[in-house]
Design an enzyme around this catalytic site. Sequence first.
Site, PDB file in Angstrom:
ATOM      1  N   HIS A   1     -11.991  40.590 -38.518  1.00 20.81           N
ATOM      2  CA  HIS A   1     -12.328  40.051 -39.841  1.00 20.81           C
ATOM      3  C   HIS A   1     -12.724  41.165 -40.826  1.00 20.81           C
ATOM      4  O   HIS A   1     -13.908  41.427 -41.021  1.00 20.81           O
ATOM      5  CB  HIS A   1     -13.504  39.084 -39.717  1.00 20.81           C
ATOM      6  CG  HIS A   1     -13.173  37.786 -39.073  1.00 20.81           C
ATOM      7  ND1 HIS A   1     -12.675  36.708 -39.776  1.00 20.81           N
ATOM      8  CD2 HIS A   1     -13.259  37.385 -37.785  1.00 20.81           C
ATOM      9  CE1 HIS A   1     -12.475  35.695 -38.945  1.00 20.81           C
ATOM     10  NE2 HIS A   1     -12.820  36.084 -37.733  1.00 20.81           N
TER      11      HIS A   1
ATOM     12  N   CYS B   1      -7.565  36.095 -37.819  1.00 23.19           N
ATOM     13  CA  CYS B   1      -8.139  35.329 -36.717  1.00 23.19           C
ATOM     14  C   CYS B   1      -7.365  34.022 -36.515  1.00 23.19           C
ATOM     15  O   CYS B   1      -6.222  34.051 -36.099  1.00 23.19           O
ATOM     16  CB  CYS B   1      -9.628  35.101 -36.955  1.00 23.19           C
ATOM     17  SG  CYS B   1     -10.541  34.663 -35.443  1.00 23.19           S
TER      18      CYS B   1
ATOM     19  N   GLU C   1     -12.751  41.006 -43.960  1.00 22.85           N
ATOM     20  CA  GLU C   1     -13.447  40.423 -45.112  1.00 22.85           C
ATOM     21  C   GLU C   1     -14.957  40.410 -44.961  1.00 22.85           C
ATOM     22  O   GLU C   1     -15.679  40.245 -45.947  1.00 22.85           O
ATOM     23  CB  GLU C   1     -12.922  39.003 -45.376  1.00 22.85           C
ATOM     24  CG  GLU C   1     -13.385  37.930 -44.399  1.00 22.85           C
ATOM     25  CD  GLU C   1     -12.548  37.827 -43.143  1.00 22.85           C
ATOM     26  OE1 GLU C   1     -12.659  36.809 -42.434  1.00 22.85           O
ATOM     27  OE2 GLU C   1     -11.772  38.778 -42.859  1.00 22.85           O
TER      28      GLU C   1
END
EC number: 6.3.5.3
Length: 233
Positions: free
Chosen positions: A204, A87, A206
């Site tokens: 994302h 990002c 994660e």
Amino acid sequence: MKSAILVFPGINRERDMARALKLASGNDAAMVWHAETSLPKGTDLVVVPGGFSYGDYLRCGAIAARAPVMDAVRAHAAAGGLVLGVCNGFQILCESGLLPGVLMRNAQLKFICRDVHLRVERSDTAFTRGYNAGQVIRVPVAHGEGNYAADEETIRRLEGDGRVLYRYCSPDGEVGDTHNINGAAASIAGIVSEKGNVLGMMPHPENHVEDIMGCTDGRGLFAGLAAHLKRAA
């Protein structure tokens, strides 16, 4: 896997990233403040996490790209070390010259925060070993400037060299304008450097590594990195 996560004023995803790396490797990541001029000794992977470094003033990532620590990151990448930017991290990598192109305002000029589908284009890189080529994964996005843009020659080179690793798509893997959430050229969600050791991506992964989140599709990226570095050791 020894990881270092960069921390800039305004970054807000460093703890999410640290947790994902710990779950994948069993090791804690080092937090490296932007004013540092070196990385921890033995660093395998540098991560530039998401957020809004310096409030996204000037251009997203433009100020962070000029932070003292970025010279060490460039040296790490030049020596073949792995770098992952997610990002705002992707924006910083482009602004710092580690990746080509730039991230522009989303085509509809609106902030997008939701799950999207990505098609994994290759499975033979450090960043995609945990997936199969053609596999579709679901991960979140949260950005206002994720519209990847580059000149025609750069796009041709990225495509010809197989450097597009992740592409926005439908749940069944169809790529096209309907599923291109932010207007990115060629539906690009993630690209790698010429050497294949620097990845920038807008979504994302994660945030989709634990069962409690209802989806673990992001886990493959981190598990693949850990496996790649274990084999290289």
